[in-house]
Design a protein around this motif. Structure first.
Motif, mmCIF file in Angstrom:
data_model
loop_
_atom_site.group_PDB
_atom_site.id
_atom_site.type_symbol
_atom_site.label_atom_id
_atom_site.label_comp_id
_atom_site.label_asym_id
_atom_site.label_seq_id
_atom_site.Cartn_x
_atom_site.Cartn_y
_atom_site.Cartn_z
ATOM 1 N N THR E 48 0.720 -1.123 -0.105
ATOM 2 C CA THR E 48 -0.132 -0.015 -0.199
ATOM 3 C C THR E 48 0.804 1.229 -0.041
ATOM 4 O O THR E 48 1.873 1.074 0.485
ATOM 5 C CB THR E 48 -0.733 0.044 1.278
ATOM 6 O OG1 THR E 48 -0.073 0.027 2.563
ATOM 7 C CG2 THR E 48 -1.848 -1.251 1.308
ATOM 8 N N THR E 74 -1.482 0.972 -4.954
ATOM 9 C CA THR E 74 -1.280 -0.447 -4.416
ATOM 10 C C THR E 74 -0.678 -1.292 -5.294
ATOM 11 O O THR E 74 -0.911 -1.302 -6.425
ATOM 12 C CB THR E 74 -2.814 -1.143 -4.127
ATOM 13 O OG1 THR E 74 -3.608 -0.765 -5.211
ATOM 14 C CG2 THR E 74 -3.425 -0.088 -2.892
ATOM 15 N N GLU E 104 -8.150 1.930 -2.804
ATOM 16 C CA GLU E 104 -7.338 1.239 -1.893
ATOM 17 C C GLU E 104 -8.121 0.090 -1.122
ATOM 18 O O GLU E 104 -7.753 -0.830 -0.951
ATOM 19 C CB GLU E 104 -6.630 2.147 -0.991
ATOM 20 C CG GLU E 104 -5.595 1.439 -0.307
ATOM 21 C CD GLU E 104 -5.149 2.471 1.018
ATOM 22 O OE1 GLU E 104 -3.890 3.112 0.834
ATOM 23 O OE2 GLU E 104 -5.718 2.651 1.897
ATOM 24 N N THR E 108 -7.642 -3.704 -1.830
ATOM 25 C CA THR E 108 -7.523 -4.748 -0.223
ATOM 26 C C THR E 108 -8.500 -5.806 -0.351
ATOM 27 O O THR E 108 -8.394 -6.843 0.050
ATOM 28 C CB THR E 108 -7.655 -3.702 0.906
ATOM 29 O OG1 THR E 108 -6.626 -2.927 0.796
ATOM 30 C CG2 THR E 108 -7.162 -4.411 2.186
ATOM 31 N N TYR E 204 -7.170 0.944 3.073
ATOM 32 C CA TYR E 204 -6.804 -0.234 3.591
ATOM 33 C C TYR E 204 -7.664 -0.779 5.041
ATOM 34 O O TYR E 204 -8.085 -2.000 5.004
ATOM 35 C CB TYR E 204 -5.293 -0.362 3.894
ATOM 36 C CG TYR E 204 -4.593 -1.658 4.453
ATOM 37 C CD1 TYR E 204 -4.716 -2.811 3.993
ATOM 38 C CD2 TYR E 204 -4.299 -1.564 5.820
ATOM 39 C CE1 TYR E 204 -4.037 -3.779 4.186
ATOM 40 C CE2 TYR E 204 -3.699 -2.787 6.487
ATOM 41 C CZ TYR E 204 -3.600 -3.984 5.623
ATOM 42 O OH TYR E 204 -3.540 -5.154 6.253
#
Lengths: 228, 228, 228, 228, 228, 228, 228, 228
Positions: E48, E74, E104, E108, E204
């Protein structure tokens, strides 16, 4: 001499300002003890932030030797100076709520023998009130301006008078004005040059800044300190 | 006269401090335009926060009439006063990093005809350095103290000298010292009475507080302004 | 229509203010994409915080249909209204550094067909500068006041004029004035009653407050909206 | 006239809003003194932040001439205007706890002759409550929105109505919502354009912003002030 | 294994979320070293805050085994899971500027095998945009809401849907909105009950909150964990 | 053992500091319950922030087994150690108001068998007071310095003595000094190197830092812990 | 000796820590000048926050006599001590990003002749990593713990080891963790007793706290300083 | 229905959480009025932050129908659900002072039919206390962790368990821990991934986050909501 306090006996001689006792946060026993330890060593002592409630529970003999002013929560123990005849300082405030702190400055000046004009409630919302008193203010060496909330009075005064301007921010207020930070920051950011700022509600300190300037004037006059 | 700026031509007469131009946040064109509008109306203008980079891109004719000092980022356009012979002010700093801002104060004083002693790097971590210079500092009317990080120098000086003490907090620092707030708050909370505080990095303002006090002394001397 | 943006096509009809694009934080590709999606659906779009650097890398065809103003970082895409003849708003600023944000307000008003007087550098440090323009300011429905640092100008204007006063704090400043918080707090704490405050540097928002008031006046006039 | 207060007698004429007395931080003696000094010089005076406790210890003669409202801690001394028939303002609140401050706004409007609709507890958590009242709100010139905690109501209302929207943040709350800063910041950051913001808990100020806009509309109507 | 980093190899087994590398503040050498130490010990690693600039200076062999997404900064090193077919999560954002952080979260989720609907630019200023997508949002187990500035979208969504609502404040903004604190505080003060908040810009972390809830559902279903 | 508290019985063995009970925020019933659960498992327990008011409503049997000190709001339940003969620590304070918190440190040390010199009211405003005691202070292993407001005493002491210096900021103060943040930040920013800082008003914690250093010295002496 | 700097030559003798030069905020000329003034008066000087960029533009002759470490931005000019054989200190960090600041502490210790174990990336998210190294850490007199973001590592270590624990908060982080304030506040609020805290990113200061404790142990051993 | 409150009758159906009344800031009359308006429209109402003092002055008939819990200041009016047999949630706290807020969460869960294990005083200073209960905690779907001061418990728990972890910061504390901000920021900065955070002292909100997750699990089970 007490266990918990050591009087700064030489302060007057060293910096021209006498020892004072900040009473907030001290017990009546401690206050009385410090006064007892001053007896015979200092002619007089200024007591600040002495609430009426605490004053009333001091021993009667101590109380009797204190000139107490409830509005400013100040007391003068011992010798009282006769007031000066000509005011060297103007104390100006923006509103009625600034009265107590402004008077703390007036009392501190009086304790050191300096007289002050007191001009209250001339805030910028009604600018004509300040303008009516401007000639009087301009005739003083030093102007202490007490204001809370927006603090705009600091800036307007500093833009109009040539003497030393001391900004005294007041904690009274609500919302973003609470605690006096807005007024403090206004003073520090002044677009009018040369504003001397002291801590919020520090009427004692504002007077001490004035005293430092005044004693230099009175001691040396136009030519300043002698060359080494 | 420009569209975007209106010179405060009467400032010197009104409050004893000349118009100055804060260059930060202005384009070179704007700075040059304001100087042009001052030509013939003011004998000189102080330029503050004029970075070397901006100075270099001003028109050559403007640059030629400016006395520029890179360390303090100040310029004096127009008439340069001869320096006074006796310093009325001591400018004291805690560390080498305070040099630039302290010099802004020195230059502002010089612009108004006041000389100053410069005493650098006498911070409290090695107290003997200050003590060695104390006699010299005590002979001045006004002491400007520049310090960042802990700001303890403000307090130590104010506890030892009787002149007007002006605290000039410096933004240089890291962690909780970054931005100069720790030093500012130390100054405002001074246990030594009578510290006059100005905004962080405001060397110009510190000098202006000094100028307000000095002009009062020089004008009226020991007896102060005449009674009305 | 793009994946990442949904135009609020009905905004003008719903609240009387057209959709605008805040360009800061968007890529040139995103800006061009949003303009493309507006084509045919909106007659014009206001672009705010469009830096010169970003403007220059927009596709040439897009650039050609934008009226760009570098000082305020604004662009008007599409149809340009003819300026109104009588100014309904006065935009007043305290210093030269407030120029860009004040112009953002002027451009937003123009985009919606409202003309404004522009009066710059009339800060409180030299109060006579404001007083000279007071009659002109008093003849407007709305006054937008842009000021950084101390923000005292907000208070002085609000104490002297009867129209809607909108305070527009400016981020330019240093020390406790940095970021514009001191000016913002001054505005919110105004002792002069009835100051409408917007976010720091939000010239667009200040104009929109004015537009909401002006459209109500223009639509309904003296008698207000019809009873239900 | 008192020593500690100077009434701004010309305020109504100058800015269209009457002198008011903020009672918080004043002693009952000071409040009574200021009212006495107003007698014969002003037809009526609005008293704000007058706690029930302080009201009860005012002299009976003063109390008798005050129309007191405990919920808003406001009093109207002197002449009471008849309420207007058509509401020009809607006062909307997010929860029951906002009641007192919202009513301060309503009382200030009434003091100046403007009627308001009061619509309480229509917070965004149950959006249907606001939607049910939307038509009514949309028919007013001005909407004052009182909300604490998240302040989302400001944004939703500003996105749906075209009148002047005034955000009145409320201090009631806990954790990061305590003091009303979260609601204040929400208002200042509004994505819905044109929200006019006042200080936390400043119901009086919110009403004064409304009064400035309303008096302009009522005085000039659709065509605005005459050209010079 | 490197000197400066110790992989948390058992994290997936212990808490159901795999080890990830926060690349901000690490040198390319450190990032490459950590990846090398993961080789053979972990099937894949999420990277990240890996800026495009840093990605480009990684060794070519490392770069080749990374699935990089510039919008969200990412990278996924190693084994790439096939995307799930049914979205368990809706990721909703208030504006175009929230795109990167929202992605992001999406990345994730994908890294852990969970698919998400992406619904951008449905801010409260134009509420109809959200209402059009409400049915779709209501069909997901979890809703991640990304918003900056006022953050009102968090509250409106939480008042309308019954799934787990995760507020993801965004730092993009100016004035009091800068840094994302206004949006964060709005989320924490939500009047709509049950908003789960994560750190500003922590896409995240928002996804990881969702993953904790989702794995519990997938593992135990309606009856929950077995009694001891 | 109670439902609401679990004594950390092994703390003394693990880290060399005994379990203590922070009484603030606990009911008298909870305090008595925790003491009961300690009976037979710990020889003694330190009670901190135990107000006189709460102490007085504890059950008489519990009260009888507590050595209570009102100035520091501390109590020692159970076995009382005989005081050490040689002071290993000097506790120095800047003013009378720091007395209570400084004594909390002294009592915590005594509870663990360490004696301390107590030196009060030697603030920097009158520097000679500290200088008179400097030789005494320099003879101790550890110096705990308690100071509020400006906190300059931390810096001056740390620049003059070679032992471990622990800064204990005090919350007593007003304006920007309120809450003790100014003193805390001064300590953290110390230009004199090697100041160990603890939380505001945490006399207990300051003593514990001292105890960690002292026990290492006493256990291992000049050669330190044995090599593995 | 330079104009702008005064070396504290007696510091080592006075407090047992040598003079060091904070290079941030100084020009290369100033740094070289201070080193020149140290030549012949101090055997060695520690240079902190000396960026690689500044190091490279120092005069070659100066550079040649400096032992430079880029990771920690430290240089040692002059005499280099041989490293001690037994580590008296453990330096523990929560993540890879804390490496540089932690190494500043290690280098400061080495400059004064103290060796340290370095244990990196043992953060609380994967607690087993710390537990594996616990025996090693427990064998040291002093533990310096470097951690950013949540700072939970400070608390866990302080709850498990009996030596002096020094918390060194790191500024690396984002959102509410940016600037290191969250980690600093965690350290100050530690529920595990006796955590000594230093300023954010102050690796030098953390080492100096350790040095003060270590020199006392080495000088006096188990029995402490002699009685007067 | 009252003037000042509008019950959100459809909340349970819309988001699965029933209407609750925050009693802080409401008069007993308002509370009784709202309950009266709920009668016949809602089967039960949760009352939060209902102080014992306010509870006692409610009308006897209202009081009789409320199940009141003084420790958590909560009341349940109307129908009381039988407690669930298997706890789906573990409520864990760091200290005895967190008891009241933690119980607010437990009561809110019970009001909605969810049972919880309560595990108090297992703070990180004595880590073994948590480790002894870890197996029990790991068997729950959701863990609510209540902690003040350093908040390290949030991080340790989140690093060890795989369920949904909800951090509930507590305001109890002093110095930089006062107000609960240190604990809040620790939670938001968690290095252990996936911590869901709620406002300080918001036990009600923490429970509502749990309820949103639990109802999704109970309604849909392993396969989630049906595809559209």
């Amino acid at each position: 001499m007490t266990d918990y306090a050591v009087l700064d006996i030489s302060r007057q001689e060293r910096i021209g300002i006498s020892e004072a006792i900040l009473c907030e946060g001290k017990t009546p026993q401690q206050i009385a003890g410090i006064i007892a330890s001053a007896d015979g060593r200092l002619p007089s002592v200024l007591l600040t932030r002495l609430s009426e409630q605490t004053f009333r529970v001091l021993p009667a003999s101590v109380r009797a030797s204190i000139d107490y002013d409830a509005a400013s929560c100040t007391g003068i123990w011992g010798y009282l100076r006769a007031p000066g005849q000509n005011a060297s300082v103007a104390v100006v405030s923006g509103g009625t709520s600034d009265f107590g702190v402004a008077r703390e400055a007036v009392r501190t000046l009086a304790f050191h023998g300096e007289a002050a004009d007191e001009i209250y409630d001339v805030g910028v919302a009604g600018l004509w009130r300040l303008m009516e008193r401007l000639d009087q203010i301009r005739r003083r060496w030093v102007v202490i301006v007490a204001a809370g909330m927006d603090g705009a009075l600091f800036i307007v005064v500093a833009g109009l008078v040539s003497g030393l301007v001391i900004a005294l921010p007041i904690s009274r207020g609500y919302g973003v004005g609470s605690g006096g930070y807005a007024a403090l920051h206004t003073a520090l950011c002044s677009c009018a040059p040369g504003v001397a700022v002291v801590n919020i509600d520090n009427g004692y300190g504002a007077a001490c800044v004035a005293l430092r300037a005044l004693q230099m004037m009175r001691r040396f006059g136009k030519n300043g300190p002698p060359a080494p």
